[in-house]
Motif scaffolding. Sequence first.
Motif, mmCIF file in Angstrom:
data_model
loop_
_atom_site.group_PDB
_atom_site.id
_atom_site.type_symbol
_atom_site.label_atom_id
_atom_site.label_comp_id
_atom_site.label_asym_id
_atom_site.label_seq_id
_atom_site.Cartn_x
_atom_site.Cartn_y
_atom_site.Cartn_z
ATOM 1 N N ARG A 44 0.830 -1.182 0.000
ATOM 2 C CA ARG A 44 0.000 0.000 0.000
ATOM 3 C C ARG A 44 0.878 1.251 0.000
ATOM 4 O O ARG A 44 1.969 1.285 0.577
ATOM 5 N N ARG A 95 -4.008 1.656 -2.879
ATOM 6 C CA ARG A 95 -4.593 1.194 -1.624
ATOM 7 C C ARG A 95 -5.112 -0.241 -1.797
ATOM 8 O O ARG A 95 -5.223 -0.752 -2.909
ATOM 9 N N LEU A 125 -2.970 -2.492 5.142
ATOM 10 C CA LEU A 125 -4.002 -1.505 5.419
ATOM 11 C C LEU A 125 -3.499 -0.510 6.445
ATOM 12 O O LEU A 125 -2.667 -0.848 7.309
ATOM 13 N N GLN A 126 -4.031 0.680 6.374
ATOM 14 C CA GLN A 126 -3.658 1.720 7.326
ATOM 15 C C GLN A 126 -4.238 1.386 8.697
ATOM 16 O O GLN A 126 -5.366 0.928 8.818
ATOM 17 N N GLU A 152 -7.408 5.287 3.407
ATOM 18 C CA GLU A 152 -8.016 4.140 2.737
ATOM 19 C C GLU A 152 -9.319 4.556 2.049
ATOM 20 O O GLU A 152 -9.868 5.625 2.307
ATOM 21 N N ASN A 180 -14.262 6.563 5.059
ATOM 22 C CA ASN A 180 -13.130 5.966 5.783
ATOM 23 C C ASN A 180 -13.103 6.348 7.252
ATOM 24 O O ASN A 180 -12.077 6.194 7.919
ATOM 25 N N SER A 211 -7.932 -4.682 8.947
ATOM 26 C CA SER A 211 -6.784 -3.864 9.365
ATOM 27 C C SER A 211 -6.304 -4.289 10.748
ATOM 28 O O SER A 211 -6.931 -5.119 11.428
#
Length: 793
Positions: A44, A95, A125-126, A152, A180, A211
């Motif tokens: 990502r 992403r 993922l964030q 994201e 998000n 995540s």
Amino acid sequence: MGSKPPGLQFLSILLIFWQSAGEESSYIIDSIGLTIQPKNAVERGTPVLIGCHVSVSHSNIPDLENQFQILKDEVPIYSFNTTNSTVLYELNPARAADSGSYECRVTVKDKSKASFSERLDVTGLQTPSLFLNNSKPFENEEFEASCSAPGEKGLFIFRFYLKFRTGEPQTIKQLQTNGNSTKTLIKLRHIGDCYLSCDYEISLLSGNKRSNSSNETHVTVKVLNITPVVIVYPSDSVFEGDVVEVICRVVDGPDVEVFLTKDKRILKKVPGKALSHMFTAQERDSGEYVCKAEWGNVQKENYKTIKVKELFSKPKLILEPVDLFEGDRFKLTCKVTIYVPQKIDNNILTYSFYRDNTKIITSNSYISMAHPNMNGNYTCKANASSLGNSFIKESQALVVKAKVPVSKPVLSIVGGTLLLGKPFQLLCQSNSGTLPISYTLYGPAKLNESKVVSKPGDMAIFNCPAIFKSLDLSKFLCHARNHKNKVPMIGSGQLMLKSTNIIEPVSNPELKVDSSEVSEGHSVILNCSVQRGTSPISFTWFHTEKGGPLASLSTNKTEGSFRINNVNGEHGGRYYCMSTNPAKDNKKSNIVMIGVKMAGWKKGLIALFCILIILPLVLVISFKVRLIQCRRRSTGRLSVKSASTKVERLSLTLAEVNEAANVTPGMMGKSIWSEHMSGSESDDHVSTVTQENPEPQYTEVQTKDADPSRAPVKQGTDTVYSEVRNSQQGVPDINDGVSLEYAQLNHDNDPSSDNCNHGDPSTNADEKTDVNTCVSDATAEQEEGKCDAAPEC
């Protein structure tokens, strides 16, 4: 020399332009390629370029435009029109939501082509962030919590978790959103420290990606001391008429609102920390009282039960008799029970009666006659005084509705139609009467059956055995009763004789015909009859060898006829008929046999035909017989027959024949033929025949030439048929024997040779000669001396 005139150059340019315009433009999409840079699997945040290149071959098409379309999981995400052969689509940064299958489709005018798909996987993922607007809330106090992942995109599922110092995190909230980030309200009821966190999932076509969990935020839940205290004065157990005070107070905490409720009904509400509610106790005031303190959306409550004791009971209304019918006298009595005699005196109690909330009398009892106008809801009220307070209590409502006596029942046939000889159903019903009603049916064959009708719509229907006479209906009786102490009402079946459609089934039919033997062309009548049966009656005729009915007839009579006209051979056979009526009970008759004779004209025609066949045969045979006779005549035979008793005929011996030949010298070449059919011969006769088989005998006689000294005779050949019989004197007779000799003689023409000559009666009796030119056809004729003229052949 190399230059051309201006006019010629212009014409050349026009010609080239005309040729170019006349040519048809064409094109083809050769290939389409899709590339993902830097590679198909990235982390990502990595910039990703998706390139689409098209190769098109064409002729005479300047500035050909290409329509590019990039799709992700077959959903268009980017479109661009250009004359270039390549376009680029940038994902910066890439992403996890960008993961999927990509393909490029290019459309050139009316042609379209797609590339092969390429897979892009973006991993990672964030980590989300959690924010609380209050980290030290009171118990059950709502506060705001937000969870976000700003870097994201896609379809998010956010989850919030609660964790204590020990144990695993527990999900307390879950929300789905296209953004998000999300916000929600949370309230905690556990006092003390705890930790909140959140995470999220992104929904992809290939599956969900989850995540990491956010940071854990410490939360301290504080106690809210607003629980109220409830106090009842003078006590929570009081008598009717006592004054009661209920106090609801919050000891500590912030300012709140205080509520006093009973049976979910708010009795009083005040802002602050305390309230007081006073009332005079009555029996209905007994119950649970709830005191609530509310701060924001936090509530605390406390309970207190108050019991109010009665000085006297609630009145009770009594009806006599309980089973009340119209016309009966009834009595209503209002009764109470005194629990605290020292406070209530029975002498000061007063009673009142009400019907449908209208006062009708002031008394402790009420007497009246039951009638529909007296029906209604009755109540009574008791009024008493104690310590200056007046108490009125009302009884429960009592519904007084006098029952209606049962009316005289009516008997009827279910369906209105009775088929004699068939089981049927009887309905016994009263037009009026309060349920339940008991019905009892009596009838022939000791019928005794009862039914109870308890609900509206129910009916007393009885299954009855078959009866065979309509008068048996009058033997049915029905008793109806809805009061055990009263005489039942009786209904008779006599009325059913007039109100019922009585159908008597037909008896077995009888089939008769006017004649069992019928000549062709004539008519025959088949008569079908029954002895009894309700009209209309249907008759149907059948032939046993034919499938369907021949004819049908519906009539009000007990018989019907079917006529068959112009009878022929097909109408012969076995017949029967069937009869029925509204009883739908088909009955079959006896079978009759009908024979069909040949018509008279057919018999005559057959006889004529036979005659026409036999007559030619007879004629042919007759002709052949005549032909044979003619042939026999042409042979010039001589028939000689012997007679023993008859002297009328002439008999010739062989010697006499020879003598005759000698006497007639002119007869040359004469011959006499003799045929002997018997086995025996006689010396005295030329030929003889036995009795068993009398056959003619033939002999050939040679004659000598005629004597010249005799008279001349006519030359020629004549056939002379003669019979020669023996006399009784010269030759012995043969019983019933016949000797026939035929001779052909040559003699002169004689005028009498063609005629039948019989012997002269003057001739010698011993020997008679009968010379005939004919042959006798029958033996009888020969014996009788008859001879017909010889036919001409």
